[in-house]
Design an enzyme around this catalytic site. Sequence first.
Site, PDB file in Angstrom:
ATOM      1  N   HIS A  99       0.813  -1.211   0.000  1.00 23.88           N
ATOM      2  CA  HIS A  99       0.000   0.000   0.000  1.00 23.88           C
ATOM      3  C   HIS A  99       0.846   1.260   0.000  1.00 23.88           C
ATOM      4  CE1 HIS A  99       0.780  -0.974   4.242  1.00 23.88           C
ATOM      5  NE2 HIS A  99       0.696   0.323   4.477  1.00 23.88           N
ATOM      6  N   HIS A 127       2.345   9.087   0.778  1.00 21.11           N
ATOM      7  CA  HIS A 127       0.963   8.963   0.314  1.00 21.11           C
ATOM      8  C   HIS A 127       0.727   9.940  -0.833  1.00 21.11           C
ATOM      9  CE1 HIS A 127      -0.499   6.558   3.792  1.00 21.11           C
ATOM     10  NE2 HIS A 127       0.445   7.226   4.443  1.00 21.11           N
ATOM     11  N   HIS A 144       5.334  10.865   5.586  1.00 22.68           N
ATOM     12  CA  HIS A 144       5.133  10.663   7.022  1.00 22.68           C
ATOM     13  C   HIS A 144       6.408  10.107   7.638  1.00 22.68           C
ATOM     14  CE1 HIS A 144       0.469  10.216   6.530  1.00 22.68           C
ATOM     15  NE2 HIS A 144       0.899  11.460   6.431  1.00 22.68           N
TER      16      HIS A 144
END
Length: 275
Positions: A99, A127, A144
Amino acid sequence: MEKLYVHVLLCSFFCAFLLVSWPAMSQEVEDQKEFDYNEQGEKGPSHWGDLKREWHNCKTGRMQSPIDLLQDRVRIVSHFTDLRIDYKPSNATLRNRGHDIMLKWGDRAGYMEVNGTQYFLKQCHWHSPSEHTINGRRFALEAHLVHQSQTGNVAVIGILYNIGRPDHFLSKMKEHLEEISDTKKDKVLNVVDPSLLKMRSSLYYRYIGSLTVPPCSQNVLWTMVRKVRTVAPEQVKLLRVAVHDDSNTNARPLQPLNKRNIQLRIKSNINGGGE
């Protein structure tokens, strides 16, 4: 009866020990086989809280991330000295988690310190598009930097990127990203300096939220850098192509604020991570 009491006492102590010692980071899902980002599918973000009992926070939690950092909700805090960043070059491993792409550092990559508590840098991932928004505006990419204290508490620094000039750190990672795009093997790297991510800013947002992937654990200390960096379109594309999924995004939808406090903190200097 006395033996039964001792047995119950020992079991209670053991369970309490597990609850205290189980690190929060170990809860973060490392593989996307059990969830995805397809809003129309059965494993999409709106269903995460139903897929596993231990993921209930994704559905019922009231301190979930990401959120919109709306200026009208922000309280300005100036002249503070609560944040210190001290990163060190350290060995790292690049991993395709299905992911996202994660860069995981060893034990000596340094820390961020907030109000006297040190949160040690563990990993960085990306992301696209951004998960957090500012005044409703979404950005091309969000990094992040995930940290963990010795007691298992989690703190994350978020960096936002607009499309523009190439990001220096991702430029250095290009060949490694291309190499892992066709394999599920980890890529062990030489020493990587996390300060090259350039999170230095005189403004940043602070709030209490959650992990943005299952199990959506809460009480995560979020520090969102206000200064928006730039990234080239091909760099964003490479991060997505390298991931082994069928989605064109890995950004969780915005979550309700639920009357949480958001602070815009103003500081003349953040130690470490220079421009």
